[in-house]
Design a protein around this motif. Structure first.
Motif, PDB file in Angstrom:
ATOM      1  N   ILE A  79      -3.173   6.837   2.932  1.00 18.34           N
ATOM      2  CA  ILE A  79      -2.968   5.539   2.025  1.00 18.34           C
ATOM      3  C   ILE A  79      -2.138   4.519   2.920  1.00 18.34           C
ATOM      4  CG2 ILE A  79      -2.033   4.474  -0.058  1.00 18.34           C
ATOM      5  CD1 ILE A  79      -2.918   6.977  -1.544  1.00 18.34           C
ATOM      6  N   LYS A  80      -0.861   5.153   3.543  1.00 12.24           N
ATOM      7  CA  LYS A  80      -0.219   4.410   4.252  1.00 12.24           C
ATOM      8  C   LYS A  80      -0.677   3.677   5.533  1.00 12.24           C
ATOM      9  CE  LYS A  80       3.307   7.270   4.288  1.00 12.24           C
ATOM     10  NZ  LYS A  80       4.430   8.070   4.594  1.00 12.24           N
ATOM     11  N   LYS A  81      -1.541   4.529   6.220  1.00 11.52           N
ATOM     12  CA  LYS A  81      -2.457   4.175   7.267  1.00 11.52           C
ATOM     13  C   LYS A  81      -3.345   3.181   7.021  1.00 11.52           C
ATOM     14  CE  LYS A  81      -4.852   6.331  11.287  1.00 11.52           C
ATOM     15  NZ  LYS A  81      -5.279   7.555  11.807  1.00 11.52           N
ATOM     16  N   LYS A  82      -4.109   3.271   5.905  1.00 10.78           N
ATOM     17  CA  LYS A  82      -5.171   2.372   5.370  1.00 10.78           C
ATOM     18  C   LYS A  82      -4.436   0.828   5.178  1.00 10.78           C
ATOM     19  CE  LYS A  82      -9.184   1.565   3.871  1.00 10.78           C
ATOM     20  NZ  LYS A  82     -10.245   1.569   4.841  1.00 10.78           N
ATOM     21  N   GLU A  95       7.984  -2.985  -7.863  1.00 12.64           N
ATOM     22  CA  GLU A  95       7.662  -3.313  -6.605  1.00 12.64           C
ATOM     23  C   GLU A  95       6.622  -2.877  -6.043  1.00 12.64           C
ATOM     24  OE1 GLU A  95       9.556  -2.758  -1.901  1.00 12.64           O
ATOM     25  OE2 GLU A  95      11.076  -2.437  -3.900  1.00 12.64           O
ATOM     26  N   LYS A  96       5.492  -3.638  -5.675  1.00 16.54           N
ATOM     27  CA  LYS A  96       4.214  -3.274  -5.427  1.00 16.54           C
ATOM     28  C   LYS A  96       4.331  -3.381  -3.786  1.00 16.54           C
ATOM     29  CE  LYS A  96       2.697  -2.015  -9.237  1.00 16.54           C
ATOM     30  NZ  LYS A  96       2.812  -0.818  -9.800  1.00 16.54           N
ATOM     31  N   ILE A 127      -7.333  11.675  -8.366  1.00 11.24           N
ATOM     32  CA  ILE A 127      -6.405  12.151  -7.784  1.00 11.24           C
ATOM     33  C   ILE A 127      -5.723  11.051  -6.606  1.00 11.24           C
ATOM     34  CG2 ILE A 127      -5.546  13.789  -6.093  1.00 11.24           C
ATOM     35  CD1 ILE A 127      -7.789  15.652  -7.426  1.00 11.24           C
ATOM     36  N   ILE A 128      -6.534  10.476  -6.050  1.00  7.06           N
ATOM     37  CA  ILE A 128      -6.136   9.745  -5.102  1.00  7.06           C
ATOM     38  C   ILE A 128      -5.485   8.208  -5.707  1.00  7.06           C
ATOM     39  CG2 ILE A 128      -6.764   8.195  -3.079  1.00  7.06           C
ATOM     40  CD1 ILE A 128      -7.040  11.390  -2.468  1.00  7.06           C
ATOM     41  N   THR A 129      -6.076   7.980  -6.831  1.00  6.80           N
ATOM     42  CA  THR A 129      -5.696   6.855  -7.583  1.00  6.80           C
ATOM     43  C   THR A 129      -4.103   7.095  -7.808  1.00  6.80           C
ATOM     44  OG1 THR A 129      -7.862   6.055  -8.211  1.00  6.80           O
ATOM     45  CG2 THR A 129      -5.999   5.165  -9.526  1.00  6.80           C
ATOM     46  N   GLY A 130      -3.952   8.298  -8.535  1.00  5.92           N
ATOM     47  CA  GLY A 130      -2.739   8.625  -9.073  1.00  5.92           C
ATOM     48  C   GLY A 130      -1.708   8.549  -7.984  1.00  5.92           C
ATOM     49  N   MET A 135       3.003   5.319  -5.383  1.00  5.23           N
ATOM     50  CA  MET A 135       3.531   5.035  -4.214  1.00  5.23           C
ATOM     51  C   MET A 135       3.797   3.569  -4.357  1.00  5.23           C
ATOM     52  SD  MET A 135       1.307   6.874  -1.321  1.00  5.23           S
ATOM     53  CE  MET A 135       1.841   5.939  -0.168  1.00  5.23           C
ATOM     54  N   GLY A 136       3.411   3.148  -5.537  1.00  2.08           N
ATOM     55  CA  GLY A 136       3.649   1.524  -5.884  1.00  2.08           C
ATOM     56  C   GLY A 136       2.560   0.683  -5.182  1.00  2.08           C
TER      57      GLY A 136
END
Length: 141
Positions: A79-82, A95-96, A127-130, A135-136
């Motif tokens: 997710i961070k890489k994306k 904070e998003k 699972i990925i959505t959660g 992570m905000g």
């Protein structure tokens, strides 16, 4: 005759750049594994993925030999890489730090599918959505 398993250890290490220092060294040392043998094999196996954190599932046998399998990066790292993020939000409710589309979530879920404990894509997407929400990261409906 099959070897007796002494321990199964999961390590999250930088691909191609693991060192005998913490976290790998102390964990491997307590199980009697030849630390540099593992580090060299891991770095060789993951050199194509430098810049990512690649989990390794290490099986240590009673005769101090070992085998290991590498996995895909953790969902949070994908997710961070994306999104090009350094880290997730410290205050996830207020904070998003970014947003993902359903297509992005589906892409990450299908990529990570073999490492998840489900074979159902819809469950993998949840699972990925959660993880994203924790992570905000906002998930567009």
């Amino acid at each position: 005759m099959a070897k007796k398993v002494k321990a199964i250890v999961k390590l999250n290490l930088p691909a191609g750049e693991a060192t005998p220092g913490p976290p790998a060294g102390p964990i491997l040392g307590q199980h009697g594994v030849a630390i540099m043998d593992f580090i060299n094999q891991y770095n060789t196996a993951t050199k194509e993925q430098k810049g990512s954190i690649i989990p390794a599932l290490l099986t240590v046998y009673e005769d101090r030999t070992f085998t290991f399998v590498t996995k895909l990066p953790p969902v949070s790292a994908l997710i961070k890489k994306k999104l090009g993020l350094e880290k997730g939000s410290a205050e996830t409710k207020r904070e998003k730090v970014g947003s993902l589309t359903q297509a992005d979530i589906k892409e990450i879920a299908s990529k990570k599918m073999k490492d998840l404990n489900t074979s159902n894509l819809e469950v993998a997407i949840k699972i990925i959505t959660g993880t994203a929400k924790s992570m905000g990261v906002e998930v567009e409906s």
